[in-house]
Design a protein around this motif. Structure first.
Motif, PDB file in Angstrom:
ATOM      1  N   VAL A  20       0.851  -1.182   0.000  1.00 47.24           N
ATOM      2  CA  VAL A  20       0.000   0.000   0.000  1.00 47.24           C
ATOM      3  C   VAL A  20       0.891   1.237   0.000  1.00 47.24           C
ATOM      4  O   VAL A  20       2.032   1.200   0.459  1.00 47.24           O
ATOM      5  CB  VAL A  20      -0.965   0.013   1.209  1.00 47.24           C
ATOM      6  CG1 VAL A  20      -1.960  -1.123   1.108  1.00 47.24           C
ATOM      7  CG2 VAL A  20      -0.234  -0.047   2.524  1.00 47.24           C
ATOM      8  N   ARG A  21       0.351   2.319  -0.540  1.00 49.52           N
ATOM      9  CA  ARG A  21       1.095   3.579  -0.503  1.00 49.52           C
ATOM     10  C   ARG A  21       1.102   4.070   0.926  1.00 49.52           C
ATOM     11  O   ARG A  21       0.071   4.167   1.576  1.00 49.52           O
ATOM     12  CB  ARG A  21       0.448   4.608  -1.408  1.00 49.52           C
ATOM     13  CG  ARG A  21       0.674   4.297  -2.849  1.00 49.52           C
ATOM     14  CD  ARG A  21       0.305   5.466  -3.729  1.00 49.52           C
ATOM     15  NE  ARG A  21       0.410   5.037  -5.102  1.00 49.52           N
ATOM     16  CZ  ARG A  21      -0.467   5.324  -6.036  1.00 49.52           C
ATOM     17  NH1 ARG A  21      -1.511   6.081  -5.761  1.00 49.52           N
ATOM     18  NH2 ARG A  21      -0.300   4.886  -7.256  1.00 49.52           N
ATOM     19  N   LYS A  22       2.279   4.393   1.398  1.00 53.61           N
ATOM     20  CA  LYS A  22       2.447   4.778   2.787  1.00 53.61           C
ATOM     21  C   LYS A  22       2.967   6.198   2.888  1.00 53.61           C
ATOM     22  O   LYS A  22       3.585   6.712   1.965  1.00 53.61           O
ATOM     23  CB  LYS A  22       3.413   3.820   3.477  1.00 53.61           C
ATOM     24  CG  LYS A  22       4.797   3.828   2.851  1.00 53.61           C
ATOM     25  CD  LYS A  22       5.715   2.833   3.456  1.00 53.61           C
ATOM     26  CE  LYS A  22       7.035   2.709   2.775  1.00 53.61           C
ATOM     27  NZ  LYS A  22       7.622   3.838   2.147  1.00 53.61           N
ATOM     28  N   LYS A  23       2.669   6.819   4.022  1.00 57.56           N
ATOM     29  CA  LYS A  23       3.201   8.140   4.357  1.00 57.56           C
ATOM     30  C   LYS A  23       3.715   8.073   5.781  1.00 57.56           C
ATOM     31  O   LYS A  23       3.183   7.336   6.608  1.00 57.56           O
ATOM     32  CB  LYS A  23       2.124   9.217   4.277  1.00 57.56           C
ATOM     33  CG  LYS A  23       1.518   9.408   2.928  1.00 57.56           C
ATOM     34  CD  LYS A  23       0.560  10.584   2.892  1.00 57.56           C
ATOM     35  CE  LYS A  23      -0.652  10.313   3.727  1.00 57.56           C
ATOM     36  NZ  LYS A  23      -1.669  11.361   3.685  1.00 57.56           N
ATOM     37  N   ILE A  24       4.716   8.860   6.058  1.00 61.56           N
ATOM     38  CA  ILE A  24       5.218   8.980   7.424  1.00 61.56           C
ATOM     39  C   ILE A  24       4.265   9.888   8.204  1.00 61.56           C
ATOM     40  O   ILE A  24       3.744  10.865   7.680  1.00 61.56           O
ATOM     41  CB  ILE A  24       6.651   9.563   7.431  1.00 61.56           C
ATOM     42  CG1 ILE A  24       7.600   8.660   6.630  1.00 61.56           C
ATOM     43  CG2 ILE A  24       7.170   9.756   8.847  1.00 61.56           C
ATOM     44  CD1 ILE A  24       7.714   7.249   7.156  1.00 61.56           C
ATOM     45  N   CYS A  33      13.175   5.962  12.497  1.00 63.80           N
ATOM     46  CA  CYS A  33      12.693   4.711  11.937  1.00 63.80           C
ATOM     47  C   CYS A  33      12.517   4.849  10.427  1.00 63.80           C
ATOM     48  O   CYS A  33      12.011   5.865   9.962  1.00 63.80           O
ATOM     49  CB  CYS A  33      11.360   4.341  12.578  1.00 63.80           C
ATOM     50  SG  CYS A  33      10.779   2.699  12.150  1.00 63.80           S
ATOM     51  N   SER A  34      12.898   3.819   9.699  1.00 66.50           N
ATOM     52  CA  SER A  34      12.645   3.771   8.259  1.00 66.50           C
ATOM     53  C   SER A  34      11.596   2.701   8.003  1.00 66.50           C
ATOM     54  O   SER A  34      11.791   1.545   8.380  1.00 66.50           O
ATOM     55  CB  SER A  34      13.923   3.404   7.496  1.00 66.50           C
ATOM     56  OG  SER A  34      14.923   4.357   7.710  1.00 66.50           O
ATOM     57  N   ILE A  35      10.497   3.076   7.371  1.00 72.72           N
ATOM     58  CA  ILE A  35       9.464   2.118   7.004  1.00 72.72           C
ATOM     59  C   ILE A  35       9.703   1.758   5.543  1.00 72.72           C
ATOM     60  O   ILE A  35       9.636   2.614   4.667  1.00 72.72           O
ATOM     61  CB  ILE A  35       8.043   2.707   7.168  1.00 72.72           C
ATOM     62  CG1 ILE A  35       7.825   3.279   8.567  1.00 72.72           C
ATOM     63  CG2 ILE A  35       6.998   1.665   6.792  1.00 72.72           C
ATOM     64  CD1 ILE A  35       7.683   2.265   9.661  1.00 72.72           C
ATOM     65  N   HIS A  36      10.022   0.493   5.281  1.00 69.80           N
ATOM     66  CA  HIS A  36      10.308   0.055   3.919  1.00 69.80           C
ATOM     67  C   HIS A  36       9.038  -0.296   3.161  1.00 69.80           C
ATOM     68  O   HIS A  36       8.834   0.172   2.042  1.00 69.80           O
ATOM     69  CB  HIS A  36      11.265  -1.132   3.933  1.00 69.80           C
ATOM     70  CG  HIS A  36      12.560  -0.818   4.598  1.00 69.80           C
ATOM     71  ND1 HIS A  36      13.508   0.004   4.028  1.00 69.80           N
ATOM     72  CD2 HIS A  36      13.055  -1.186   5.800  1.00 69.80           C
ATOM     73  CE1 HIS A  36      14.546   0.118   4.848  1.00 69.80           C
ATOM     74  NE2 HIS A  36      14.289  -0.595   5.934  1.00 69.80           N
ATOM     75  N   ASN A  37       8.183  -1.135   3.735  1.00 65.30           N
ATOM     76  CA  ASN A  37       6.975  -1.599   3.069  1.00 65.30           C
ATOM     77  C   ASN A  37       5.849  -1.798   4.058  1.00 65.30           C
ATOM     78  O   ASN A  37       6.086  -2.142   5.209  1.00 65.30           O
ATOM     79  CB  ASN A  37       7.208  -2.962   2.381  1.00 65.30           C
ATOM     80  CG  ASN A  37       8.265  -2.897   1.312  1.00 65.30           C
ATOM     81  OD1 ASN A  37       8.210  -2.067   0.430  1.00 65.30           O
ATOM     82  ND2 ASN A  37       9.230  -3.795   1.408  1.00 65.30           N
ATOM     83  N   VAL A  38       4.629  -1.638   3.555  1.00 69.41           N
ATOM     84  CA  VAL A  38       3.432  -2.001   4.301  1.00 69.41           C
ATOM     85  C   VAL A  38       2.570  -2.837   3.361  1.00 69.41           C
ATOM     86  O   VAL A  38       2.263  -2.407   2.249  1.00 69.41           O
ATOM     87  CB  VAL A  38       2.638  -0.762   4.771  1.00 69.41           C
ATOM     88  CG1 VAL A  38       1.369  -1.188   5.496  1.00 69.41           C
ATOM     89  CG2 VAL A  38       3.490   0.122   5.667  1.00 69.41           C
ATOM     90  N   HIS A  39       2.228  -4.046   3.793  1.00 67.76           N
ATOM     91  CA  HIS A  39       1.366  -4.947   3.020  1.00 67.76           C
ATOM     92  C   HIS A  39       0.043  -5.098   3.747  1.00 67.76           C
ATOM     93  O   HIS A  39       0.009  -5.175   4.975  1.00 67.76           O
ATOM     94  CB  HIS A  39       1.984  -6.346   2.918  1.00 67.76           C
ATOM     95  CG  HIS A  39       3.163  -6.428   2.021  1.00 67.76           C
ATOM     96  ND1 HIS A  39       3.062  -6.777   0.697  1.00 67.76           N
ATOM     97  CD2 HIS A  39       4.476  -6.217   2.251  1.00 67.76           C
ATOM     98  CE1 HIS A  39       4.272  -6.778   0.153  1.00 67.76           C
ATOM     99  NE2 HIS A  39       5.143  -6.439   1.081  1.00 67.76           N
ATOM    100  N   LEU A  40      -1.040  -5.164   2.991  1.00 62.45           N
ATOM    101  CA  LEU A  40      -2.350  -5.465   3.538  1.00 62.45           C
ATOM    102  C   LEU A  40      -2.893  -6.657   2.766  1.00 62.45           C
ATOM    103  O   LEU A  40      -2.890  -6.657   1.532  1.00 62.45           O
ATOM    104  CB  LEU A  40      -3.289  -4.268   3.404  1.00 62.45           C
ATOM    105  CG  LEU A  40      -4.642  -4.395   4.083  1.00 62.45           C
ATOM    106  CD1 LEU A  40      -4.475  -4.555   5.595  1.00 62.45           C
ATOM    107  CD2 LEU A  40      -5.499  -3.179   3.794  1.00 62.45           C
ATOM    108  N   ASP A  41      -3.344  -7.672   3.486  1.00 59.64           N
ATOM    109  CA  ASP A  41      -3.795  -8.904   2.860  1.00 59.64           C
ATOM    110  C   ASP A  41      -5.177  -9.265   3.389  1.00 59.64           C
ATOM    111  O   ASP A  41      -5.336  -9.391   4.603  1.00 59.64           O
ATOM    112  CB  ASP A  41      -2.797 -10.018   3.172  1.00 59.64           C
ATOM    113  CG  ASP A  41      -3.135 -11.327   2.503  1.00 59.64           C
ATOM    114  OD1 ASP A  41      -3.902 -11.311   1.520  1.00 59.64           O
ATOM    115  OD2 ASP A  41      -2.637 -12.363   2.959  1.00 59.64           O
TER     116      ASP A  41
END
Length: 153
Positions: A20-24, A33-41
């Motif tokens: 999913v498109r993510k924003k800080i 913190c570095s957020i690389h990916n967010v998945h929703l299933d």
């Protein structure tokens, strides 16, 4: 035979989940913190936003790299269904982050965590969801990400 079943399961899992498109989050110091990916299933309609149904379970996976160590983590997931930037809709109340991540959390070690969410009957429309993981001993140590969903009936 078992190896083929495992590969099929892996393929189906990856195909049905979506980045999913993510924003800080606003007000969060990004170097912590570095957020690389967010998945929703499941999320077959991503990545702009996922169409989700109320009272259905969804698996969220966050891949991140913290710039802090902690053995006292908290995790909370909130929605902003009022669209007033307060994130007052509680999806997952503050709980121990060590339930989903191996503690102690190690600085500069890329890791991921999975959790399950479900939106209640009152949630509707398109709105952002915030996932926040923080060090309870120092609230400046935080990983926080926002992504959008659209809740269907």
């Amino acid at each position: 035979m078992d190896a083929r079943l495992f590969l099929l399961y892996l393929f189906v899992s990856v195909a049905s989940s979506e980045l999913v498109r993510k924003k800080i989050c606003k007000g969060v110091d990004t170097p912590t913190c570095s957020i690389h990916n967010v998945h929703l299933d499941p999320c077959p309609d991503g990545p702009a936003f996922c169409l989700i149904r109320r009272n259905k379970l969804y698996q969220v996976t966050v891949d991140f790299n913290p710039q802090f160590s902690s053995s006292n983590l908290k995790l909370a997931i909130n929605g902003d269904s009022a669209k007033d930037a307060t994130f007052s809709t509680e999806i997952l109340p503050p709980t121990s982050g060590c339930d989903v991540i191996t503690c102690p959390l190690q600085k500069n070690t890329r890791q991921s965590f999975n959790t399950t969410i479900s939106l209640n009957k009152r949630s509707r429309g398109k709105f952002p969801i915030q996932i926040k993981l923080w060090n309870e001993d120092n609230i400046a140590d935080v990983c926080c990400v926002i992504f959008n969903v659209r809740v269907l009936k």
